[in-house]
Scaffold this motif. Structure first.
Motif, PDB file in Angstrom:
ATOM      1  N   LEU A 227       0.429  -0.829   0.021  1.00 56.38           N
ATOM      2  CA  LEU A 227      -0.038   0.029   0.432  1.00 56.38           C
ATOM      3  C   LEU A 227       0.780   1.169  -0.022  1.00 56.38           C
ATOM      4  N   MET A 228       2.539   1.033   0.251  1.00 61.00           N
ATOM      5  CA  MET A 228       2.700   2.319   0.733  1.00 61.00           C
ATOM      6  C   MET A 228       3.232   2.474  -0.838  1.00 61.00           C
ATOM      7  N   TYR A 229       3.683   1.531  -1.901  1.00 59.39           N
ATOM      8  CA  TYR A 229       4.342   1.798  -2.873  1.00 59.39           C
ATOM      9  C   TYR A 229       3.047   2.894  -3.971  1.00 59.39           C
ATOM     10  N   PRO A 230       2.285   2.581  -4.120  1.00 59.10           N
ATOM     11  CA  PRO A 230       1.103   3.952  -5.124  1.00 59.10           C
ATOM     12  C   PRO A 230       1.205   5.949  -4.136  1.00 59.10           C
ATOM     13  N   LEU A 231       1.775   5.664  -2.659  1.00 59.32           N
ATOM     14  CA  LEU A 231       1.477   6.509  -2.146  1.00 59.32           C
ATOM     15  C   LEU A 231       3.031   6.725  -2.847  1.00 59.32           C
ATOM     16  N   ALA A 232       4.257   6.861  -2.405  1.00 58.35           N
ATOM     17  CA  ALA A 232       5.826   6.649  -2.796  1.00 58.35           C
ATOM     18  C   ALA A 232       5.569   7.332  -3.873  1.00 58.35           C
ATOM     19  N   LEU A 233       5.104   6.921  -5.532  1.00 65.00           N
ATOM     20  CA  LEU A 233       5.038   7.213  -6.140  1.00 65.00           C
ATOM     21  C   LEU A 233       3.465   8.921  -6.537  1.00 65.00           C
ATOM     22  N   GLU A 234       2.853   8.991  -5.036  1.00 67.78           N
ATOM     23  CA  GLU A 234       1.603   9.717  -4.467  1.00 67.78           C
ATOM     24  C   GLU A 234       2.907  11.729  -4.387  1.00 67.78           C
ATOM     25  N   ILE A 242       5.098  21.127  -7.351  1.00 65.47           N
ATOM     26  CA  ILE A 242       5.834  21.990  -6.205  1.00 65.47           C
ATOM     27  C   ILE A 242       6.865  23.196  -6.306  1.00 65.47           C
ATOM     28  N   SER A 243       7.999  21.730  -6.159  1.00 63.62           N
ATOM     29  CA  SER A 243       9.145  22.172  -5.137  1.00 63.62           C
ATOM     30  C   SER A 243       9.986  22.552  -6.673  1.00 63.62           C
ATOM     31  N   TYR A 244       9.761  21.305  -7.618  1.00 60.81           N
ATOM     32  CA  TYR A 244      10.400  21.512  -8.995  1.00 60.81           C
ATOM     33  C   TYR A 244      11.617  20.530  -9.215  1.00 60.81           C
ATOM     34  N   ILE A 245      11.837  19.581  -7.735  1.00 62.23           N
ATOM     35  CA  ILE A 245      12.998  18.734  -7.811  1.00 62.23           C
ATOM     36  C   ILE A 245      12.424  17.829  -8.185  1.00 62.23           C
ATOM     37  N   HIS A 246      13.364  16.661  -9.347  1.00 63.18           N
ATOM     38  CA  HIS A 246      12.856  15.867  -9.927  1.00 63.18           C
ATOM     39  C   HIS A 246      12.925  14.638  -8.567  1.00 63.18           C
ATOM     40  N   ALA A 247      11.631  13.877  -8.737  1.00 62.21           N
ATOM     41  CA  ALA A 247      11.912  13.054  -7.710  1.00 62.21           C
ATOM     42  C   ALA A 247      10.870  11.176  -8.633  1.00 62.21           C
ATOM     43  N   GLU A 248      11.712  10.639  -8.599  1.00 59.59           N
ATOM     44  CA  GLU A 248      10.917   9.182  -8.490  1.00 59.59           C
ATOM     45  C   GLU A 248      10.219   8.847  -8.015  1.00 59.59           C
ATOM     46  N   GLY A 258      17.467  -1.868 -10.795  1.00 62.43           N
ATOM     47  CA  GLY A 258      17.502  -0.398 -11.664  1.00 62.43           C
ATOM     48  C   GLY A 258      18.436   0.627 -11.139  1.00 62.43           C
ATOM     49  N   PRO A 259      17.211   1.866 -10.617  1.00 63.15           N
ATOM     50  CA  PRO A 259      17.590   2.608  -9.709  1.00 63.15           C
ATOM     51  C   PRO A 259      18.569   3.197  -8.757  1.00 63.15           C
ATOM     52  N   ILE A 260      18.753   1.369  -7.824  1.00 67.45           N
ATOM     53  CA  ILE A 260      19.714   2.073  -7.270  1.00 67.45           C
ATOM     54  C   ILE A 260      21.274   2.203  -8.142  1.00 67.45           C
ATOM     55  N   ALA A 261      21.438   2.269  -9.465  1.00 68.70           N
ATOM     56  CA  ALA A 261      22.526   2.725  -9.652  1.00 68.70           C
ATOM     57  C   ALA A 261      22.515   4.041  -9.664  1.00 68.70           C
ATOM     58  N   LEU A 262      21.361   4.712  -9.349  1.00 76.20           N
ATOM     59  CA  LEU A 262      21.009   6.381  -8.867  1.00 76.20           C
ATOM     60  C   LEU A 262      21.932   6.751  -7.646  1.00 76.20           C
TER      61      LEU A 262
END
Ligand code: F6R
Length: 362
Positions: A227-234, A242-248, A258-262
């Motif tokens: 249930l926390m996965y969709p919330l992470a997306l939100e 609102i902050s224009y910071i790149h977030a994924e 994959g993303p751990i490479a970041l």
């Protein structure tokens, strides 16, 4: 009227305890959930298709877990702009459910029209009762959020979740997979939720402190499981908007694909993780992040904080909540972290660049 708050968004975040209590009063008569209109017969359908855009889409993704786990009803969720042009097969044993704050989103309305005459019935969850989506539905359920002025959706999201959860509980009882006693227990937890919202809002200083640091980053990751996965997306959407910071956002289990490479010391990782059955797995994901120098901001409860270890960079502690209800409570820190990051950046919180409150064109 901002009622003394600096921004509509701040006011709309803060009024969620009252708004949720009002929304519950509108839907509950003792331990009976009362819907305005007749819901489809959930014993006669074998699928629920939910369609929406943006934040409303994430509310649908959350509700998928509820309808599947509580009501044992298979669910498909789609983004309206994809759904409408893909023209997926819709059977007469499918309930089509559309979620929209404004009730005027062009793609969602087009998706609704596509389902007319194909699905068993058209249900919507809307905030604006006299909207096009409400008018064209067989049943339109008001989410009772009140007018939302801030472009970034906050109280409408928690009220969408509330309405969808009530519908899932209704479906669970109707389909014979939940007893009246179990329903009564869930409703008791729901009635306690406005009080937990108030406690979460009192943790504002910890959220502001983390957010001011997060605002220095160029990229931010959000992780969550179940249930926390969709919330992470939100949470990621709110921060971007609102902050224009790149977030994924990623499902925690996808990190190593994959993303751990970041990950490095410049990428804060916000982990949404109440101490539930999946917590241990999330702790091991956090360790993978921290071993690569990543800074973890953990949003959890007291038990989770105690088990997370000392290397966590920031911890935001929320009250313990029934696991089913966790997305509603954890929405508040997602909103407040974005809000405070935007304040630190000095952006226009209520009117972010390039965005409109209602997207009535494609
Ligand atoms: C995010 C946001 C948008 C809307 C989306 C759908 O904060 O506000 O992503 O959620 O445009 O709008 P509605 O719910 O009016 O269909």
């Amino acid at each position: 009227d901002k009622a003394g708050y600096k921004h509509f968004m701040a006011k709309e975040i803060a009024e969620q305890p009252t708004v949720l209590a009002d929304a519950l009063r509108a839907y509950l008569d003792g331990n009976t959930i009362v819907f305005p209109g007749t819901l489809p017969d959930f014993t006669k359908v074998d699928r629920l298709t939910m369609v929406a855009c943006g934040t409303a889409f994430y509310a649908c993704l959350t509700a998928k877990y509820w309808f599947e786990q509580l009501a044992q009803l298979p669910v498909e969720v789609d983004i309206a702009s994809e759904f409408r042009y893909r023209e997926p097969p819709i059977t007469p044993r499918t309930v089509a459910l559309f979620v929209s704050q404004s009730g005027e989103t062009a793609d969602t309305l087009a998706a609704l029209r596509y389902c007319k005459g194909r699905a068993d019935s058209i249900v919507s969850a809307v905030n604006v009762a006299e909207s096009s989506i409400a008018r064209e539905s067989d049943v339109a359920l008001p989410i009772h959020a009140g007018v939302e002025v801030g472009v970034a959706s906050t109280k409408a999201f928690t009220c969408q979740l509330n309405t969808l959860l009530l519908m899932a509980l209704h479906a669970a009882v109707a389909r014979g997979v939940m007893t009246q006693d179990q329903l009564a227990e869930k409703l008791a937890h729901l009635r306690g939720l406005p009080g937990l919202f108030n406690i979460a809002l009192e943790r504002d200083a910890a959220m502001a402190d983390a957010a001011h640091k997060i605002a220095e980053a160029r990229d931010v990751l959000f992780l969550g499981r179940g249930l926390m996965y969709p919330l992470a997306l939100e949470g990621a959407l709110k921060l971007k908007e609102i902050s224009y910071i790149h977030a994924e956002a990623y499902a925690s289990g996808e990190l190593k694909h994959g993303p751990i490479a970041l990950i490095d010391k410049n990428v804060p990782v916000i982990v949404m993780a109440p101490r539930d059955a999946l917590f241990e797995k999330t702790v091991s994901n956090m360790q993978e992040v921290m071993a690569r120098g990543g800074k973890v901001c953990l949003v959890t409860d007291a038990k989770g904080a105690a088990e997370a270890g000392e290397d966590v960079w920031r911890t935001i502690i929320l009250p313990t909540v029934d696991p089913v209800l966790s997305p509603l409570l954890y929405a508040l820190p997602a909103q407040l972290i974005a809000y405070h990051a935007a304040i630190a950046k000095g952006t226009d919180v209520d009117q972010p660049r390039n965005l409109a409150k209602s997207v009535t064109v494609e």
